[in-house]
Design an enzyme around this catalytic site. Structure first.
Site, mmCIF file in Angstrom:
data_model
loop_
_atom_site.group_PDB
_atom_site.id
_atom_site.type_symbol
_atom_site.label_atom_id
_atom_site.label_comp_id
_atom_site.label_asym_id
_atom_site.label_seq_id
_atom_site.Cartn_x
_atom_site.Cartn_y
_atom_site.Cartn_z
ATOM 1 C CB SER A 68 -6.673 -10.285 8.988
ATOM 2 O OG SER A 68 -7.121 -8.961 9.201
ATOM 3 C CE LYS B 282 -3.456 -2.869 2.157
ATOM 4 N NZ LYS B 282 -4.624 -3.021 3.022
HETATM 5 P P1 PGA Z 1 -4.175 -6.973 5.377
HETATM 6 O O1 PGA Z 1 -4.444 -6.329 3.934
HETATM 7 O O2 PGA Z 1 -3.348 -8.206 5.171
HETATM 8 O O3 PGA Z 1 -3.458 -5.897 6.134
HETATM 9 O O4 PGA Z 1 -5.518 -7.290 5.950
HETATM 10 C C1 PGA Z 1 -4.707 -7.143 2.815
HETATM 11 C C2 PGA Z 1 -4.973 -6.284 1.628
HETATM 12 O O5 PGA Z 1 -5.549 -5.203 1.769
HETATM 13 O O6 PGA Z 1 -4.605 -6.652 0.497
#
Ligand code: PGA
Length: 246
Positions: free
Chosen positions: A203, A13
């Site tokens: 998660s 991200k």
């Molecule tokens: P997360 O994000 O593993 O932090 O839940 C997954 C994603 O948004 O691709």
């Protein structure tokens, strides 16, 4: 070439620095070399993808990815990056339709157009689909997903990946049950075709990766928060290697 049986995708991200991205790419690539059959894909902020690609050895096991692309090849679209530009910078995969981008207005039609642009540029789309908490609680998961899956039926099933990411599971520490994940993945394949690898995201961490990746309908994981540290990604990679049939 070894057949890929599991994809692990790190979605950073809007996190990281150039130095951290390069160091992580080199370290993860070294780990992946020892784990044939697992395709690692690293999606840092896009401007760090090219220097990371350049820092990797020519025969790198790690592929670079982007977090979105534009659907057109070029033009007056300030701030946008085309799929052809990504390909020109060594990017081999692109995440499309992530719920964080859908929340910014990305539509199903745009996701399909972006996937077609990516395929035309030789980039593998990773299309994210997922239901809201309200839809999940009302038993409306399949209805919500169907609206996102149907437009994808124009795509060649052998050419892209799906990431099933319940919106309420992203960054929350919550996940559906293992039975729910396996059932939804199987159902997605029944809609799109069994050739489409379906990854789970939401998660995923070093504690739950083994159980999730052991599910027969799960072809890998899209990892956000837990991908930011190489140690937890190494543990998730070890879980991928435990998969049956390796
Ligand atoms: P997360 O994000 O593993 O932090 O839940 C997954 C994603 O948004 O691709």
């Amino acid at each position: 070439m070894n057949r890929v049986h599991t994809w692990l995708i790190a979605n950073w991200k809007m996190n990281g620095t150039r130095a951290r991205v390069l160091a992580y790419a080199i370290e993860w690539d070294a780990l992946l070399r020892a784990t044939p059959g697992v395709q690692g894909v690293f999606c840092p902020p896009v401007l760090f993808a090219e220097p990371a690609y350049a820092a990797l050895p020519a025969d790198a096991a790690l592929a670079m990815g982007a977090q979105t692309c534009h659907m057109l090849e070029k033009g007056a679209f300030t701030g946008e990056i085309s799929a052809a530009m990504l390909a020109d910078s060594g990017v081999g995969y692109v995440i499309l339709g992530h719920s964080e981008r859908r929340a910014m207005g990305e539509t199903d039609a745009q996701v399909v157009a972006k996937a077609q642009a990516a395929l035309a540029a030789g980039i593998t789309p990773v299309v994210c689909v997922g239901e809201s908490l309200a839809a999940y609680q009302e038993g409306g998961t399949r209805t919500a997903l169907m609206a996102q899956l149907q437009p994808l039926q124009v795509l060649d099933t052998a050419a892209y990946l799906i990431a099933y990411e319940p919106i309420w599971a992203i960054g929350s520490g919550l996940t559906p049950t293992l039975d729910e994940i396996d059932a939804v993945h199987g159902w997605i394949k029944s809609v799109l075709g069994s050739a489409v690898p379906v990854l789970y995201g939401g998660s995923v961490n070093s504690a739950n990766a083994s159980a999730i990746l052991a599910l027969s309908e799960v072809s890998g994981a899209l990892v956000g928060g837990a991908s930011l540290e190489i140690n937890s990604m190494a543990a998730i990679l070890a879980a991928a290697c435990e998969r049956k049939g390796m």
